[in-house]
Design an enzyme around this catalytic site. Structure first.
Site, PDB file in Angstrom:
ATOM      1  N   LYS A 149       0.655  -1.095   0.240  1.00  0.00           N
ATOM      2  CA  LYS A 149      -0.096  -0.029  -0.014  1.00  0.00           C
ATOM      3  C   LYS A 149       0.911   1.251  -0.118  1.00  0.00           C
ATOM      4  CE  LYS A 149      -2.059  -0.989   3.901  1.00  0.00           C
ATOM      5  NZ  LYS A 149      -1.679  -2.236   4.182  1.00  0.00           N
ATOM      6  N   ARG A 196      -9.803   1.408   8.692  1.00  0.00           N
ATOM      7  CA  ARG A 196      -9.299  -0.062   8.819  1.00  0.00           C
ATOM      8  C   ARG A 196     -10.507  -0.742   9.766  1.00  0.00           C
ATOM      9  NH1 ARG A 196      -3.642   0.484   9.017  1.00  0.00           N
ATOM     10  NH2 ARG A 196      -2.587  -1.610   9.427  1.00  0.00           N
ATOM     11  N   ARG A 244      11.109  -6.206   4.780  1.00  0.00           N
ATOM     12  CA  ARG A 244      11.173  -4.864   4.657  1.00  0.00           C
ATOM     13  C   ARG A 244      12.343  -4.182   5.493  1.00  0.00           C
ATOM     14  NH1 ARG A 244       4.947  -3.035   5.006  1.00  0.00           N
ATOM     15  NH2 ARG A 244       5.127  -4.078   7.114  1.00  0.00           N
ATOM     16  N   ARG A 291      11.416  -2.481  11.206  1.00  0.00           N
ATOM     17  CA  ARG A 291      10.026  -2.066  11.971  1.00  0.00           C
ATOM     18  C   ARG A 291       9.837  -3.105  13.146  1.00  0.00           C
ATOM     19  NH1 ARG A 291       4.915  -0.857   8.032  1.00  0.00           N
ATOM     20  NH2 ARG A 291       3.830  -1.905   9.924  1.00  0.00           N
ATOM     21  N   ARG A 310      -1.037  -9.577  12.683  1.00  0.00           N
ATOM     22  CA  ARG A 310      -1.576  -8.314  11.930  1.00  0.00           C
ATOM     23  C   ARG A 310      -2.267  -9.032  10.738  1.00  0.00           C
ATOM     24  NH1 ARG A 310       4.012  -6.109  10.695  1.00  0.00           N
ATOM     25  NH2 ARG A 310       2.823  -4.932   9.066  1.00  0.00           N
TER      26      ARG A 310
HETATM   27  P1  ADP Z   1       0.526  -2.589   7.927  1.00  0.00           P
HETATM   28  O1  ADP Z   1       1.942  -2.716   7.362  1.00  0.00           O
HETATM   29  O2  ADP Z   1       0.167  -3.883   8.936  1.00  0.00           O
HETATM   30  O3  ADP Z   1      -0.536  -2.359   6.941  1.00  0.00           O
HETATM   31  P2  ADP Z   1       0.496   0.200   9.121  1.00  0.00           P
HETATM   32  O4  ADP Z   1       1.930   0.684   8.813  1.00  0.00           O
HETATM   33  O5  ADP Z   1      -0.467   0.578   8.199  1.00  0.00           O
HETATM   34  O6  ADP Z   1       0.599  -1.477   9.143  1.00  0.00           O
HETATM   35  O7  ADP Z   1       0.113   0.298  10.581  1.00  0.00           O
HETATM   36  C1  ADP Z   1       1.005  -0.040  11.695  1.00  0.00           C
HETATM   37  C2  ADP Z   1       0.234  -0.272  12.991  1.00  0.00           C
HETATM   38  O8  ADP Z   1      -0.463   0.994  13.250  1.00  0.00           O
HETATM   39  C3  ADP Z   1      -0.909  -0.968  12.780  1.00  0.00           C
HETATM   40  O9  ADP Z   1      -0.692  -2.374  13.144  1.00  0.00           O
HETATM   41  C4  ADP Z   1      -1.695  -0.478  13.982  1.00  0.00           C
HETATM   42  O10 ADP Z   1      -1.321  -0.937  15.323  1.00  0.00           O
HETATM   43  C5  ADP Z   1      -1.661   0.832  13.693  1.00  0.00           C
HETATM   44  N1  ADP Z   1      -2.628   1.513  12.795  1.00  0.00           N
HETATM   45  C6  ADP Z   1      -2.432   2.310  11.764  1.00  0.00           C
HETATM   46  N2  ADP Z   1      -3.558   2.610  11.190  1.00  0.00           N
HETATM   47  C7  ADP Z   1      -4.476   2.364  12.103  1.00  0.00           C
HETATM   48  C8  ADP Z   1      -5.961   2.296  11.855  1.00  0.00           C
HETATM   49  N3  ADP Z   1      -6.570   3.199  10.883  1.00  0.00           N
HETATM   50  N4  ADP Z   1      -6.597   1.915  13.229  1.00  0.00           N
HETATM   51  C9  ADP Z   1      -6.274   1.458  14.133  1.00  0.00           C
HETATM   52  N5  ADP Z   1      -4.729   1.196  14.241  1.00  0.00           N
HETATM   53  C10 ADP Z   1      -3.973   1.752  13.131  1.00  0.00           C
END
Ligand code: ADP
Length: 282
Positions: free
Chosen positions: A62, A139, A173, A217, A228
């Site tokens: 994404k 989300r 990553r 990360r 996740r």
């Molecule tokens: P991913 O690689 O899993 O898509 P992100 O970088 O988008 O992860 O997000 C990292 C973390 O930040 C998530 O695992 C969550 O804990 C938190 N997070 C991000 N966006 C949201 C959201 N819209 N609602 C709740 N938690 C979020």
């Protein structure tokens, strides 16, 4: 009771703040810089900058594709994951609370995410930003309903990648601690079998100046990535139907790495005639 009313009050404040911010943001975005017109059935003609959302599992890419599109379209790329990580890196007021949740692979509360998003939108608005590509928000159905209550989303791009590749992509990553560049050391090479085609995704290696500065990360470890992915399937997958019913969902199966996928994504978005400097940099 007093505690409950305090909670409701603070919740109301946070939601009112995002309501205000996104409303202002949307109306100012009517003055478009790109005057982008899209002719896909899921996205009506627009006379303002795009307001798009990216959906997709952890590791699907994404951030990569949203980042490229924002450069192409001149709109901000707003990643709630990045906002959470910034809050953590700056040891902001919410840092210790967030650290635990993120490192368990769970979702941060809607209130906190909306607070961080409101602040980001406010800051962008004061810089004259308009339109956006959201990555990682909404989300949950509740977040999608809140967003729907305050602004029109034109298009939701649902990125899909074979499940076998997702875990490896998260584990591979790497981020340059100095320039912030995103790389991936995983080499995905899935052999075709039983009629299903193979898939190859070359690693995205860093330039030599970043090689010794790569970090991972804290939530990109196997146990947390699996959690996740589980949370995504439980909480975020229902968003596909939410947006499908509204005729806004564009499904996009990634055929491979960036060289194969990027031109096909541009084609699917009717953007293949756009002056694409990012593909030259690929
Ligand atoms: P991913 O690689 O899993 O898509 P992100 O970088 O988008 O992860 O997000 C990292 C973390 O930040 C998530 O695992 C969550 O804990 C938190 N997070 C991000 N966006 C949201 C959201 N819209 N609602 C709740 N938690 C979020």
């Amino acid at each position: 009771m007093a505690v409950l009313s305090r909670l409701l009050k603070s919740r109301h404040c946070v939601f009112s703040s995002i309501l205000c911010t996104i409303r202002t943001f949307s109306s100012s975005s009517l003055i478009s810089r790109t005057h982008l017109r899209l002719s896909s059935s899921s996205s009506p003609s627009l006379e303002r900058n795009v307001q798009w959302v990216f959906l997709g599992c952890p590791g699907v890419g994404k951030g990569t594709y949203a980042g490229r599109l924002t450069k192409l379209l001149g709109v901000p790329h707003i990643s709630t994951g990045d906002l959470v990580r910034e809050e953590l890196a700056n040891r902001g007021a919410l840092a210790s609370q967030l650290e635990k949740i993120v490192n368990q692979g769970h979702l941060v509360s809607d209130e906190i995410i909306i607070d961080l998003l409101s602040k980001r939108l406010e800051a962008g608005e004061s810089r004259g930003e308009s339109g956006f590509i959201l990555d990682g928000f909404p989300r949950t159905i509740r977040q999608a309903e809140i967003l729907e209550g305050v602004t029109d989303i034109d298009l939701v791009i649902n990125l899909k990648l074979r499940e076998e590749a997702l875990l490896a992509k998260c584990l591979g990553r790497r981020i340059c601690s100095e320039c912030g560049g995103n790389y991936n050391i995983a080499c995905i090479d899935i052999k075709g079998e039983n009629g299903s085609p193979g898939m190859y995704m070359a690693p995205l290696l860093p330039p030599s100046e970043c090689t010794n500065k790569l970090i991972t990360r804290s939530d990109d470890i196997e146990e947390v990535v699996k959690e996740r992915l589980r949370v995504y399937n439980e909480m975020s997958l229902p968003l596909e139907d939410f947006y499908r019913c509204r005729g806004k969902l564009l499904e996009f199966d990634l055929p491979g790495g960036i060289p194969e996928s990027w031109p096909k994504l541009l084609e699917a978005l009717h953007l293949d005639n756009y002056n694409d400097e990012t593909s030259l940099a690929a």
